[in-house]
Design an enzyme around this catalytic site. Structure first.
Site, mmCIF file in Angstrom:
data_model
loop_
_atom_site.group_PDB
_atom_site.id
_atom_site.type_symbol
_atom_site.label_atom_id
_atom_site.label_comp_id
_atom_site.label_asym_id
_atom_site.label_seq_id
_atom_site.Cartn_x
_atom_site.Cartn_y
_atom_site.Cartn_z
ATOM 1 N N ASP B 87 0.853 -1.196 0.000
ATOM 2 C CA ASP B 87 0.000 0.000 0.000
ATOM 3 C C ASP B 87 0.886 1.242 0.000
ATOM 4 O O ASP B 87 2.082 1.163 0.319
ATOM 5 C CB ASP B 87 -0.952 0.014 1.202
ATOM 6 N N GLU B 151 0.185 -0.847 5.901
ATOM 7 C CA GLU B 151 1.286 -0.277 6.671
ATOM 8 C C GLU B 151 1.113 1.240 6.828
ATOM 9 O O GLU B 151 1.371 1.792 7.893
ATOM 10 C CB GLU B 151 2.634 -0.591 6.010
#
Lengths: 453, 453
Positions: B87, B151
């Site tokens: 991400d 994250e």
């Protein structure tokens, strides 16, 4: 047929016309509404024509147009110049409106829409009062109307128009409905207005947005710095710290302060209506004084860094704020703007760069209470409300009042029919249907008494 | 064929595959990109399969999925668990990007795109290092890959996944590439990471936006109040004023401070590269200490009132800010979050109401420099860079490092190949093509030395 009967008979039509006008999103601050602002001007032109003026013009300016109309019945009679504005504030935040800002509705006898009170609703009272006087053969003097489309963005082009049209605008008094009553039970006439200096500042730290983990703690964060600079603009007593800010402020005499505080005011109702537990303001002054006769500084908007959904660990490059100051006699907008600019640059720490830009300003004003026009307005209120109006100081700004005095040598009567609780400039702006109707009746009465002077 | 020759021969394909991945806007913070995040996970699954893993899964979570893959060649050999994330941070402000964030391009030997370095580019080095070892029959141990999609929003669901899959994740060491080198001339290995507490606050004054003329000066302005509260969070020495904030901070010994400051650092270059005249930070510490071993507090975003074009004279009802704190050993994220919450509520003046909400947190971590894995990483850098790496403390946070230690009892080696100047979390994020290629080579060398332990 009396004025009151005429108003009652035509109430529904008056309201449906006003609603058509309110549906036009004439937001002067937003360039994407430029055509809507013009549409609102053209709508007004039509209505003036229908009401029976001799002549109506849409005057182009560098910005939004100014609508001028006149009915001159006899040069020997006095002439009243009515001023108002057909532009409105931006409606955001939209999500806080109970019904869409440009889809007017009536709830509990109030008209809800952006501009319902400020100032389309109040301008339209004058259009309909004029229509009533024409239909009922009551018009006792000459009338001129000047309605602009830039009041909410500082009336930037009105000054030039006034200077260039002094002969056309020649009158005996200015009449404006863009202020508030204490209440329908306590009629009042505004006799003082605050001025304005509206600034925008930008604080720049690093040359790009940074990762707050990699750089946080080692590089100045422009948001933290902006917060510190803004905080430093007031001292612990709520006084503005800009050097020279208060130098020209006219202090009221003890007697003037006593009069000012005679206006009915309940701090408990005030707090309750606003949903706050405590008020905050300059030490040593009452709420009426803080909003009426003291200058102030407020942040109107602030933005910087990541403001979206979720979390972003950014140390931003820039932070910005819109900051405006309300001015009182005898402060001068241009001087305060310069004091702010110099001070804000002076307090900038070495680890940031600041930009300061002036949006718009306006001068404070005080209107006389011993003029024929003021007395006529006072009698009109007594006739319609059964009570003589209380003179009040209004915290808002109508820079044009000072401009009229300077350029045309004319005093203004501020005969407003709104309420402070009408949520001007806020979501769910509204205007009482009764305020609208009573306003029309009082305006007609004003002309009657003024012509008799 | 040597590893280097293989990389050179396949360079163009490696880059074009990475570009395809970077074109997928896997912004985990923004719910409208939910499907893009999943697409990025599926892309990775394909590439693992093509590179020759035995088994690859997309594991669902309450949030975004976790990609797991493994190649188990011999239970008697050591097992390395590679962690990374697919991400990316939100790309805004978009107008500051020289080229669109999700249209990767190479300029001056750098890949420009959101996620180019953090962390898609660095994760992809591991995929290609694995492919190289498979093709060249160099794989000397077992490999497991765990690549998550949350994250950048706090790895909310990774903890549950790790706890539920301890057997599957059983390994000897964790290898992560999500940190930076001092430079390609000065290889380094990160041995410490800061933790994080990320908060959002909302200050409410009046129950609606008010006209700043009518109410300004008499009612507390929530933006001014928020600025004051934020300003009070630091003292004049740049220390955070939250009671208890520093209680658990591990102070470095004189020797540790000396070592830390041995890393090559030029304050002039630092200021020049950031375009600032002065730095600002906690009194009594160097820049390397401020970002490496000291906790910090930064406002990541602030908003309130009118932030559009032009001027609006509003006294807003609310003002908000996102505020994050970087933590160091032995601070505990949950404790700091609570200290902040209690303090921010305690300093709220009576004329406003405040809401405090916690976004996400992570624990600080220190990794050992005396382990087989650290020595293997050190040898790999020496082999490829011709210089032994300097141990450094990184200001950023990878909360998973502390989680791995706690749940799996495993130490981590932080073998990152980015640069602090790669503009992570900023417009124009980039990653050196050479960093990408050298990284692949160094990773392959790591496995060789680690297997020999």
């Amino acid at each position: 047929m009396t004025t009151k009967e005429f108003i009652t008979a035509n109430k529904d039509r008056f309201l449906s016309e006003l609603f058509d006008w309110l549906r036009i999103p004439s937001v002067s601050a937003d360039s994407k509404h430029k055509q809507d602002v013009r549409k609102a001007a053209e709508f007004l032109k039509e209505k003036f024509t229908a009401a029976g003026v001799d002549n109506v013009e849409i005057n182009e300016t560098k910005g939004h147009p100014i609508v001028y109309a006149e009915k001159l019945i006899d040069p020997s009679l006095p002439t009243v110049l009515v001023y108002g504005h057909y532009d409105v504030q931006p409606p955001d935040p939209l999500n806080l409106w109970d019904t869409p800002p440009f889809e007017p509705v009536i709830r509990n006898e109030k008209i809800y829409a952006r501009g319902a009170c400020d100032d389309k609703g109040q301008v339209y009272m004058h259009v309909k009062a004029f229509e009533a006087m024409m239909k009922l053969n009551l018009l006792p003097c000459n009338i001129k109307f000047m309605v602009e489309g830039e009041e909410e963005v500082g009336s930037d082009n009105l000054g030039d128009f006034v200077k260039a049209n002094k002969a056309k605008l020649k009158s005996d008094v200015i009449l404006i409905s863009d202020t508030a009553l204490i209440s329908l039970e306590h009629p009042s006439i505004t006799t003082g207005l605050r001025g304005l200096s509206y600034m925008e500042v930008e604080v720049t730290g690093p040359n790009r947005d940074l990762h707050s983990g990699v750089y946080g703690g080692a590089v100045a964060n422009p948001i933290n710095v902006l917060c510190n600079m803004i905080d430093s603009l007031h001292d612990k007593d709520g006084k503005v710290t800009i050097p020279g800010f208060y130098d020209k402020v006219a202090e009221l005499t003890a007697a003037e302060r006593t009069d000012l505080n005679k206006a009915p005011f309940s701090l408990d109702d005030y707090k309750k209506e606003l949903g706050i537990d405590e008020i905050k303001g300059e030490k040593g002054y009452t709420t009426l004084e803080r909003t009426g006769v003291r200058p102030t500084l407020d942040v109107n908007g602030i933005w910087g860094g990541y403001t979206g959904e979720g979390a972003k660990t950014v140390l931003p490059s820039k932070a910005s704020a819109k900051i405006s100051m309300r001015l009182v006699p005898n402060q001068v907008s241009a001087e305060i703007t310069e004091l702010f600019t110099n001070h804000f640059k002076a307090i900038a720490p070495p680890y940031v760069k600041v930009k300061v830009m002036a949006h718009h300003g306006g001068e404070p004003a005080v209107t006389p209470t011993n003029s024929d026009a003021y007395r006529a307005a006072s009698k009109a209120f007594e006739e319609v409300f059964g009570k003589s109006p209380i003179p009040t100081r209004d915290g808002g700004s109508i820079p044009i009042v000072a401009l009229f005095k300077k350029e045309l040598g004319l005093d203004t009567v501020l005969m407003g029919f709104g309420l402070d609780t009408d949520a001007l400039h806020s979501p769910n702006e509204h205007y009482g249907v009764n305020n609208f109707l009573v306003g029309i009746e009082t305006i007609v009465a004003f002309y009657k008494h003024y012509a008799k002077k």
